[in-house]
Motif scaffolding. Sequence first.
Motif, PDB file in Angstrom:
ATOM      1  N   UNK A 308       0.861  -1.177   0.000  1.00  0.00           N
ATOM      2  CA  UNK A 308       0.000   0.000   0.000  1.00  0.00           C
ATOM      3  C   UNK A 308       0.903   1.235   0.000  1.00  0.00           C
ATOM      4  N   UNK A 309       0.968   1.922  -1.142  1.00  0.00           N
ATOM      5  CA  UNK A 309       1.836   3.094  -1.284  1.00  0.00           C
ATOM      6  C   UNK A 309       1.111   4.342  -0.793  1.00  0.00           C
ATOM      7  N   UNK A 310       1.865   5.209  -0.110  1.00  0.00           N
ATOM      8  CA  UNK A 310       1.284   6.477   0.327  1.00  0.00           C
ATOM      9  C   UNK A 310       0.756   7.226  -0.889  1.00  0.00           C
ATOM     10  N   UNK A 311      -0.350   7.913  -0.694  1.00  0.00           N
ATOM     11  CA  UNK A 311      -0.954   8.658  -1.795  1.00  0.00           C
ATOM     12  C   UNK A 311       0.010   9.733  -2.303  1.00  0.00           C
ATOM     13  N   UNK A 312       0.255   9.725  -3.616  1.00  0.00           N
ATOM     14  CA  UNK A 312       1.123  10.727  -4.226  1.00  0.00           C
ATOM     15  C   UNK A 312       2.592  10.544  -3.925  1.00  0.00           C
ATOM     16  N   UNK A 313       2.966   9.393  -3.366  1.00  0.00           N
ATOM     17  CA  UNK A 313       4.355   9.167  -2.996  1.00  0.00           C
ATOM     18  C   UNK A 313       4.801   7.786  -3.443  1.00  0.00           C
ATOM     19  N   UNK A 314       6.039   7.683  -3.861  1.00  0.00           N
ATOM     20  CA  UNK A 314       6.629   6.388  -4.175  1.00  0.00           C
ATOM     21  C   UNK A 314       7.787   6.082  -3.242  1.00  0.00           C
ATOM     22  N   UNK A 315       7.859   6.827  -2.144  1.00  0.00           N
ATOM     23  CA  UNK A 315       8.940   6.605  -1.185  1.00  0.00           C
ATOM     24  C   UNK A 315       8.543   5.631  -0.085  1.00  0.00           C
ATOM     25  N   UNK A 316       7.272   5.645   0.297  1.00  0.00           N
ATOM     26  CA  UNK A 316       6.841   4.819   1.427  1.00  0.00           C
ATOM     27  C   UNK A 316       5.738   3.849   1.001  1.00  0.00           C
ATOM     28  N   UNK A 317       5.877   2.616   1.434  1.00  0.00           N
ATOM     29  CA  UNK A 317       4.791   1.656   1.276  1.00  0.00           C
ATOM     30  C   UNK A 317       4.616   0.911   2.594  1.00  0.00           C
ATOM     31  N   UNK A 318       3.455   0.370   2.787  1.00  0.00           N
ATOM     32  CA  UNK A 318       3.194  -0.419   3.988  1.00  0.00           C
ATOM     33  C   UNK A 318       2.654  -1.786   3.593  1.00  0.00           C
ATOM     34  N   UNK A 319       2.818  -2.727   4.495  1.00  0.00           N
ATOM     35  CA  UNK A 319       2.295  -4.076   4.269  1.00  0.00           C
ATOM     36  C   UNK A 319       1.904  -4.697   5.609  1.00  0.00           C
ATOM     37  N   UNK A 320       1.085  -5.735   5.542  1.00  0.00           N
ATOM     38  CA  UNK A 320       0.606  -6.412   6.740  1.00  0.00           C
ATOM     39  C   UNK A 320       1.417  -7.682   6.982  1.00  0.00           C
ATOM     40  N   UNK A 321       1.682  -7.966   8.231  1.00  0.00           N
ATOM     41  CA  UNK A 321       2.437  -9.171   8.586  1.00  0.00           C
ATOM     42  C   UNK A 321       1.808  -9.836   9.797  1.00  0.00           C
ATOM     43  N   UNK A 322       1.454 -11.087   9.648  1.00  0.00           N
ATOM     44  CA  UNK A 322       0.974 -11.910  10.757  1.00  0.00           C
ATOM     45  C   UNK A 322       2.077 -12.904  11.089  1.00  0.00           C
ATOM     46  N   UNK A 323       2.567 -12.859  12.306  1.00  0.00           N
ATOM     47  CA  UNK A 323       3.617 -13.789  12.698  1.00  0.00           C
ATOM     48  C   UNK A 323       3.044 -15.190  12.852  1.00  0.00           C
ATOM     49  N   UNK A 324       3.864 -16.163  12.531  1.00  0.00           N
ATOM     50  CA  UNK A 324       3.422 -17.542  12.709  1.00  0.00           C
ATOM     51  C   UNK A 324       3.163 -17.793  14.196  1.00  0.00           C
ATOM     52  N   UNK A 325       2.081 -18.458  14.477  1.00  0.00           N
ATOM     53  CA  UNK A 325       1.628 -18.623  15.849  1.00  0.00           C
ATOM     54  C   UNK A 325       0.473 -17.706  16.184  1.00  0.00           C
ATOM     55  N   UNK A 326       0.203 -16.710  15.285  1.00  0.00           N
ATOM     56  CA  UNK A 326      -0.989 -15.856  15.387  1.00  0.00           C
ATOM     57  C   UNK A 326      -1.033 -15.033  16.669  1.00  0.00           C
ATOM     58  N   UNK A 327       0.131 -14.634  17.168  1.00  0.00           N
ATOM     59  CA  UNK A 327       0.137 -13.830  18.392  1.00  0.00           C
ATOM     60  C   UNK A 327       0.617 -12.401  18.159  1.00  0.00           C
ATOM     61  N   UNK A 328       0.898 -12.075  16.902  1.00  0.00           N
ATOM     62  CA  UNK A 328       1.326 -10.710  16.600  1.00  0.00           C
ATOM     63  C   UNK A 328       0.867 -10.326  15.202  1.00  0.00           C
ATOM     64  N   UNK A 329       0.247  -9.141  15.105  1.00  0.00           N
ATOM     65  CA  UNK A 329      -0.171  -8.590  13.820  1.00  0.00           C
ATOM     66  C   UNK A 329       0.410  -7.198  13.686  1.00  0.00           C
ATOM     67  N   UNK A 330       1.045  -6.934  12.536  1.00  0.00           N
ATOM     68  CA  UNK A 330       1.650  -5.631  12.310  1.00  0.00           C
ATOM     69  C   UNK A 330       1.267  -5.075  10.952  1.00  0.00           C
TER      70      UNK A 330
END
Length: 763
Positions: A308-330
Amino acid sequence: MIFSKAKMPVIFILLNLVLFQTKAQQSKLSPYAPGAVEMASAYQLSAKLDTALRNIPTNNDIVPYWKKDGSAFWYKKNLPNRTWEYYYVDAASGKRKLAFDHDIVARNIEKITGKKQNPLKIQFAELYFAEQGNTAKIKIQDNWFQLNLSDFSLTNTSDTTIYRYFAKKALQQRRSRWQRNRESPKSPDGKNEILIRGGNLFVVDLKTKAETQLSTDGNAGKPYGDFEWSPDSKTIVAYKTDPKEIKKVHYVLSSVPGTTRGELKSREYAQPGDDFTAYQPYVFNVSAKTAIKVDADPIDFFGPPDLHWRSGSSRYYSYEKVDRGHQRFRVIEVDVLTGKTKNIIDEKTKTFIYESRIYTRYLLKTNEMLYTSEQDGWQHLYLVNTLSGKQSLITKGDYVVRDIDSVDAIKRQVWFRACGMNNREDPYFIHYYRIGFDGNGLIDLTPEKGNHSLSFSPDRKYYLDTYSQVNVPPVTALRLTASTKKITEIEHGQKEAYLATGVKLPEVFVAKGRDGVTDIWGIVCFPSNMDASKTYPVIENIYAGPHDSFVPKNFLPASEMQSMAELGFIVVQIDGMGTANRSKAFHDVCWKNIADAGFPDRILWMKAMAAKYPNADITRVGIYGTSAGGQSSTGALLFHPEFYKAAVSACGCHDNRIDKQWWNEQWMGYPVGPHYEEQSNITNAAKLQGNLFLIVGEADENVPPESTYRLADALIKANKNFDILSIPGMGHSDGGIYGRRRKRDFFVKHLLNAEPPNPNISK
């Protein structure tokens, strides 16, 4: 908290008092004990009643097919004996009429096709009412016709353009986190294209065909791949992979027609603890020919995520990460110039985060996002500032946000469904709402008591609301979205036709759970000809999978439970602790504890039910289930033999290490610890008491058949008696018609001590 040690002694005192009173009441009654002739008659009457009930239409699910301009819709109304009619509704006025003269249209179809038509069983492959002009287009088999709605004549047409819009559920279809990116090798500006060769990343100039190598450390064993361009075409995000082969499971088809040998089938099937491919993200600057390793751990659970790229920007993107074991979501943001990262969301828990229930929506223009979380003890919706990470609660209270319908970023409103907001109702009843991003302006779109299903017109000006309860027939109302004002009732079901068959509609029963505070909800199905002077064995239909709740909430005059009840049983279904759609604490009971299956709550519930209904004999309790229900039903005999006496278990996942990785690690955790073995039905097979019947399909591709066969092996080695039925060619199932008949026979024999009809004896 769910468990309260201080209250447990009080609970037991009350229960002992209840049991004493129940036994005193039941001592005046005698057990229902049918003879062979009466039992055969019960089977016949059960089948007849089941057929009669299923021939009465419920219209539980009215599906509107809207015109493109949203001014009207048509729907198919079910009629008795599995017939139907088509209706047309003008949305503004609410006026409803038959869509056409069914007799004339049926005759005209006969003339064209040469095939006899039942006016009340006309089938269209497609039906579309024109926006203008009094016509409709219909598709019959593979041919298209124009229907003149003035005289109902049919003419051939070559115009097959139609507009399709219908929605059984007002839910937004969202992409699974298991699904990989759709790769596009060509850059957004169309000048370059990505090429992977020898495990390394190259860029090809589409004009000159010149190649530029961007990575050098990739190889066939650890290649680069799964790439994505930045919006400005200057950066590539790619992943260096550490591949792991997914191990296979196998089964043999024993009875393939035309063969004399079994046919081996193999497929990839990850089990708990298996290794997964890991993906290390890198960012490549195309013009500078540089590579930066992103300052983040490899993604070793799920595949490469959406970016997911910031609107109007190509410098920053974000993504979702679920750790194995389902005890952390980022939600992690990456700076492509430096490779540095920051966490926009970093949620941790000591138990589990239910990954597939997380909803996220990125509002890029305002640098915000919506997401759901149980961090305050209930599943709620949050607004997050993606620059600062600041979160604000949108929904709040002791209720559960079940799903998101849609988001209006301009009006800053979210449309969602939830359960448990209405205190005087079943907490599982689904209602639909809208609310502002600031948590104000909550509107209930579905005010009537019941379980609701809602669908909108294409322009969302109108919506249809269908609601019912297990013993209250459905109502379908057309409403204005802006005001929620009811325009008209489209359909309103009645009980009379069902009650005329003699059936007893299911009853809702509520009792306290193991903590003495929490309400446990379930339903009870009684025999239609129940003798008030008799007691009847109780059979529980169990499915305790932590991924949902399972007790029916919509109108249910006909079901397998009711059909079984007619043989002389009281059949129940219960949602115990450890299942979903209640509080986080309620759900957490399942954590590393699937064998619990809510049994302490279920047993208390049945004891309380027997106190209210003395005809329920809880000294003769059976249980049946399929898949996770197959695991739990066997577990009932192994871990609670003092209460459950007979079980039928179909295609059970009898050891969570044998079953699918994604489901079991969600609830049993990772890494695989000793609790997996301790809770295994196979490990505990020697504890078997009571009567057990195992059913398995040899071609089960959901739960490997060896789960049941290994349990059988352990039971044999423990010198235990049990029955087993392996069905050739059948997949993940309760055994189909044959298996269900054998299940009934088993309970009749072991709970009623009666002899079921023998189909081997010719009449």
